[in-house]
Write an enzyme that holds these catalytic residues in place. Structure first.
Site, PDB file in Angstrom:
ATOM      1  N   SER A   8      11.250  -6.265  -4.994  1.00  0.00           N
ATOM      2  CA  SER A   8      10.910  -5.084  -4.198  1.00  0.00           C
ATOM      3  C   SER A   8      12.094  -4.117  -4.171  1.00  0.00           C
ATOM      4  O   SER A   8      13.228  -4.508  -4.437  1.00  0.00           O
ATOM      5  CB  SER A   8      10.569  -5.517  -2.762  1.00  0.00           C
ATOM      6  OG  SER A   8      10.523  -4.396  -1.914  1.00  0.00           O
ATOM      7  N   HIS A   9      11.833  -2.878  -3.821  1.00  0.00           N
ATOM      8  CA  HIS A   9      12.909  -1.903  -3.636  1.00  0.00           C
ATOM      9  C   HIS A   9      13.674  -2.169  -2.347  1.00  0.00           C
ATOM     10  O   HIS A   9      14.744  -1.630  -2.126  1.00  0.00           O
ATOM     11  CB  HIS A   9      12.343  -0.478  -3.579  1.00  0.00           C
ATOM     12  CG  HIS A   9      12.201   0.153  -4.930  1.00  0.00           C
ATOM     13  ND1 HIS A   9      11.384  -0.368  -5.891  1.00  0.00           N
ATOM     14  CD2 HIS A   9      12.783   1.254  -5.479  1.00  0.00           C
ATOM     15  CE1 HIS A   9      11.471   0.392  -6.972  1.00  0.00           C
ATOM     16  NE2 HIS A   9      12.319   1.371  -6.756  1.00  0.00           N
ATOM     17  N   SER A  10      13.068  -2.973  -1.462  1.00  0.00           N
ATOM     18  CA  SER A  10      13.672  -3.215  -0.154  1.00  0.00           C
ATOM     19  C   SER A  10      13.954  -4.695   0.061  1.00  0.00           C
ATOM     20  O   SER A  10      13.088  -5.550  -0.180  1.00  0.00           O
ATOM     21  CB  SER A  10      12.715  -2.694   0.931  1.00  0.00           C
ATOM     22  OG  SER A  10      12.878  -3.417   2.120  1.00  0.00           O
ATOM     23  N   ASP A  63       6.807  -3.922  -6.466  1.00  0.00           N
ATOM     24  CA  ASP A  63       6.249  -2.892  -5.586  1.00  0.00           C
ATOM     25  C   ASP A  63       6.101  -1.520  -6.260  1.00  0.00           C
ATOM     26  O   ASP A  63       5.140  -1.296  -6.972  1.00  0.00           O
ATOM     27  CB  ASP A  63       6.948  -2.843  -4.210  1.00  0.00           C
ATOM     28  CG  ASP A  63       8.435  -2.570  -4.256  1.00  0.00           C
ATOM     29  OD1 ASP A  63       8.984  -2.371  -5.347  1.00  0.00           O
ATOM     30  OD2 ASP A  63       9.049  -2.537  -3.179  1.00  0.00           O
TER      31      ASP A  63
END
Lengths: 120, 193
Positions: A8-10, A63
């Protein structure tokens, strides 16, 4: 047993999703990583690292934006012995479904088939 | 071009991208998030630092790995992965024929991994057409490549972050197309680049 990989980017999305599915499908191995250098982003290195730790065939979830591109590149460069699949399903719902199916013994091909029906 | 010359050229790109940082940043501020200049500089700093004398194939591969590991966004992985793919087809001594093959692989990789097909105001518009300006003697001239980048000025971005700027992206050269000009010019087979 098939494993799950989440990119994910987070950091929080990655660890939160991992926490969620580990609780709903105990015993399933989940590799999760998110964010780069304390900020938002993904890079190939963190995916490579996770792939180096998988011990069975693995289904990968991603994502937004460049996470798919990075995932595809890492998988193409992967030289290990396991089969690595990329699922184009929503990261939370998809990995959750996969985890439950893995825990009841569904085979990887069938899980991928079910995931392909999930609209992202 | 043998391995020693290739390494020299790739190391020299560190100077180029340090020099062009402001220019690339200015372009990217217009139609992106303004980090392309610093990203390219960081990438080639890593190349200068990590890539050392080795075979042609290994130099290309190590360059790819250094770029992938140090540039954020989409451009780093795209450039980096392309170098890795090119390393698989490179000959010890890169001649015109081999260079044409490498340019083909570069374009294919960016197209398949970046999901672009041309005319979308991206680095691909320069990379995919570089073979058109490749001379029979293997010359890949900066001014010819620059014309390809200049062609992106009137295009409307539909890919990447620039796509959010829609019509407003018109009038600015794509920063990725511009960095591709500098990067590709390092591959010219002319003695003095």
């Amino acid at each position: 047993m098939t494993e799950i990989l989440i990119i994910s980017h987070s950091k929080d999305i990655a660890s939160g999703t991992k926490e969620l599915i580990e609780q709903m499908a105990q015993g399933v191995t989940v590799h999760a990583s998110g964010g780069v250098g304390g900020g938002i982003g993904t890079n190939i290195g963190q995916i490579d690292h996770m792939l180096s730790e998988v011990e069975s065939d693995t289904i990968c979830f991603f994502d937004i934006g460049s996470s798919l591109m990075n995932l595809e590149m890492a998988v193409e460069m992967y030289e290990g012995e396991h089969e690595i699949h990329i699922a184009n399903a929503p990261i939370v719902e998809g990995s959750f479904l996969a985890a439950v199916e893995i825990s009841i013994g569904t085979n990887t091909a069938e899980i991928m088939e079910k995931l392909s029906e999930m609209v992202k | 071009m043998n391995n020693t010359m290739l390494l020299q050229r790739l190391h020299k790109l560190q100077e180029t991208f340090t020099e062009k940082e402001t220019e690339l940043t200015a372009l990217d501020r217009e139609i992106g998030d303004g980090d392309h200049g610093v990203n390219m500089k960081r990438g080639f700093n890593a190349v200068k630092e990590k890539v050392t004398e080795s075979s042609t194939q290994e130099i290309l591969k190590q360059t790819g790995m250094a770029l992938m590991g140090s540039i954020g966004g989409a451009s780093g992985p795209l450039y980096g992965f392309s170098f890795v793919k090119m390393s698989e087809a490179a000959k010890d001594e890169i001649d015109v024929e081999n260079l044409r093959e490498l340019l083909e692989i570069f374009a294919e990789t960016v197209s398949s991994k970046g999901k672009v097909s041309g005319g979308e105001k991206t680095m691909y518009d320069v990379i995919s057409r570089a073979k058109e300006v490749l001379g029979e003697d293997g010359a890949l001239k900066l001014e010819d490549l620059q014309k390809l980048a200049d062609d992106t000025k009137d295009m409307i971005a539909t890919k990447g972050r620039a796509a959010y700027f829609k019509e407003k992206s018109k009038g600015t050269v794509d920063p990725g197309a511009q960095s591709a000009v500098y990067l590709l010019s390092a591959f010219t087979l002319e003695e003095e680049a």
